[in-house]
Design an enzyme around this catalytic site. Structure first.
Site, PDB file in Angstrom:
ATOM      1  N   GLY A  12       0.897  -1.247   0.017  1.00  0.00           N
ATOM      2  CA  GLY A  12      -0.218  -0.020  -0.028  1.00  0.00           C
ATOM      3  C   GLY A  12       0.827   1.329  -0.044  1.00  0.00           C
ATOM      4  N   LEU A  16      -2.534   6.603   1.394  1.00  0.00           N
ATOM      5  CA  LEU A  16      -2.366   7.920   2.301  1.00  0.00           C
ATOM      6  C   LEU A  16      -1.271   7.560   3.360  1.00  0.00           C
ATOM      7  CD1 LEU A  16      -3.464  10.612   3.643  1.00  0.00           C
ATOM      8  CD2 LEU A  16      -4.919   9.146   4.895  1.00  0.00           C
ATOM      9  N   TYR A 138     -15.776  -3.937   7.822  1.00  0.00           N
ATOM     10  CA  TYR A 138     -14.389  -3.499   7.711  1.00  0.00           C
ATOM     11  C   TYR A 138     -13.687  -3.696   9.113  1.00  0.00           C
ATOM     12  CZ  TYR A 138     -10.345  -0.407   7.081  1.00  0.00           C
ATOM     13  OH  TYR A 138      -9.219   0.023   7.107  1.00  0.00           O
ATOM     14  N   THR A 166      -6.524   6.368  14.388  1.00  0.00           N
ATOM     15  CA  THR A 166      -7.763   6.894  14.496  1.00  0.00           C
ATOM     16  C   THR A 166      -8.077   7.585  12.906  1.00  0.00           C
ATOM     17  OG1 THR A 166      -9.019   8.868  15.695  1.00  0.00           O
ATOM     18  CG2 THR A 166      -6.683   9.339  14.978  1.00  0.00           C
ATOM     19  N   ASN A 167      -9.004   8.422  12.897  1.00  0.00           N
ATOM     20  CA  ASN A 167      -9.094   8.758  11.511  1.00  0.00           C
ATOM     21  C   ASN A 167      -7.944   9.726  11.071  1.00  0.00           C
ATOM     22  OD1 ASN A 167     -12.245   8.408  11.258  1.00  0.00           O
ATOM     23  ND2 ASN A 167     -11.775   9.499  13.300  1.00  0.00           N
ATOM     24  N   HIS A 181     -13.198   9.672   3.052  1.00  0.00           N
ATOM     25  CA  HIS A 181     -13.701   9.745   4.008  1.00  0.00           C
ATOM     26  C   HIS A 181     -14.141  11.301   4.550  1.00  0.00           C
ATOM     27  CE1 HIS A 181     -10.954   5.989   5.214  1.00  0.00           C
ATOM     28  NE2 HIS A 181     -12.134   5.804   5.681  1.00  0.00           N
TER      29      HIS A 181
END
Length: 389
Positions: A12, A16, A138, A166-167, A181
């Site tokens: 990946g 991000l 998920y 976290t986010n 998101h």
């Protein structure tokens, strides 16, 4: 201990977090990095993943690849969320073990915790009550991933660590409206609503060409563009967001997450999390450096009742700070320079009411965040505008 010549595979690496981890390792002098795009290596393909590990033989693995999305995507693609993530995790973790990988870092999500978990959420609230329905699949996949790491460690003496961020938000974030998101989706909506009001069609078309919406690009007519954007709550000086705006969320800058991940990868071992005495007891007669006969499953933790239950070995990664979705929208509005109206569609779901994590374990392992939300939102908007150039 990994040295500067260790071969590290980042699954990946274009995403991000993966891209930020890649850059963080490079900055620290780790240059023997391996990455494969999805087109080069489909991590759901068992044969292809085994062939990759056969050829590359990495010393360490960072599993940052995942099938992800926001609340809308979680509702629409429930089967994909559980199946694709489980397949990727099983293939990568299984091959890491069979190919003798020294260290593995698994990236999960704080959505693993129960919907109504006590706040702030400590690692040990995992599996204590029902999950939030909207992202249940998920979450279950990520719980399975952290349990795989924990179980391989206990049975075989591996050194696999799971971190639960976290986010996240930051460079290379996903701004595609169909599956992004909350923060990037909100930012793009506000930006486009401003451009529509300003009549800046050149900028709108540039944006739509870069990230089409349902196949509509900057080459479509004004009416076609306005029609598809309206489906996502974007119109002239007006933005509609899902829910009530009252849920509380914690956000972590992705480059901070990368720094925390690399810190754990390089400095934290399984024995540091469960305690060296318990680690020694699990592998009685073995050294406390994790040197274990991988073909011998004798001595797994569950076989020693006196040790009690060894669980919740994952690490929360966040800031320990939160704000409401409405407060976030106000921050985005200010950053973008939007002077229109933001409305909340209360007929749409909110998701989990609150998701603040306890980061005491992370702090005890020697890491704290650096970027506060106010600065981070500005940094994200700057990156987004630069991505359109």
């Amino acid at each position: 201990m990994l040295d500067k010549n260790s071969k590290i595979y980042i699954a990946g690496h274009n995403g991000l977090v993966g891209s930020a981890i890649w850059n963080n390792l490079k900055q620290r002098g780790y240059n023997n990095l391996i990455g494969r795009s999805h087109s080069e290596l489909d991590l759901t393909d068992q044969v292809a993943v085994r062939k990759f590990f056969d050829e590359e033989r990495p010393d360490a693995v960072v599993l940052a690849a995942a099938f992800v999305g926001g609340i809308m995507a979680n509702f629409l693609y429930r089967a994909d969320f559980i199946m694709q993530n489980m397949m990727m995790q099983c293939n990568v973790i299984g091959n890491a073990y069979s190919h003798g990988v020294k260290k593995l870092l698994f990236l999960g999500s704080t959505c693993i915790y129960p919907k109504d978990a006590p706040q702030p959420m400590k690692e040990d609230v995992l599996l204590t009550s029902p999950l939030e329905y909207s992202n249940e699949e998920y979450a279950i996949a990520k719980i399975a991933g952290l349990k795989m790491c924990e179980s391989y460690n206990l049975q075989y003496g591996t050194n696999y660590i799971a971190v639960m961020p976290t986010n996240l938000y930051g460079p290379n974030d996903n701004f595609h409206l169909e599956n992004s998101h909350v923060m990037p989706a909100m930012m793009r909506k506000v930006y486009l609503a401003k451009l529509i009001h300003d009549g800046n069609w050149d900028a709108i078309r540039t944006d739509m060409n870069k990230r089409p919406v349902e196949g509509v690009t900057g080459t479509n007519s004004n009416d076609e563009i306005l029609t598809v954007l309206a489906k996502y709550g974007i119109s002239d000086n007006r933005v509609t967001l899902w829910g009530t705006g009252t849920p509380l969320r914690e956000f972590l800058w992705s480059e901070d997450m990368a720094d925390a991940s690399v810190h754990v990868l390089l400095n934290v071992d399984f024995k540091d999390i469960i305690g060296i005495e318990k680690y020694s007891s699990v592998f009685y007669g073995k050294t406390t450096t994790g040197s274990v006969d991988r073909n011998n499953s004798e001595g797994r933790g569950g076989a020693i009742p006196s040790l009690g239950e060894i669980r919740n070995c994952h690490i929360n990664v966040g800031t320990g700070k939160e704000l409401t979705i409405r407060e976030l929208s106000e921050l985005v509005v200010k950053t973008v320079g939007f002077e229109g109206t933001v409305e909340f569609d209360t007929s749409k779901p909110d998701g989990t009411p609150r998701k603040l994590i306890d980061v005491e374990k992370l702090h005890s392992l020697g890491w704290t965040h650096k970027v506060e939300i106010e600065d981070g939102v500005q940094k994200l908007f700057d990156w987004y505008r630069e991505s359109l150039l």
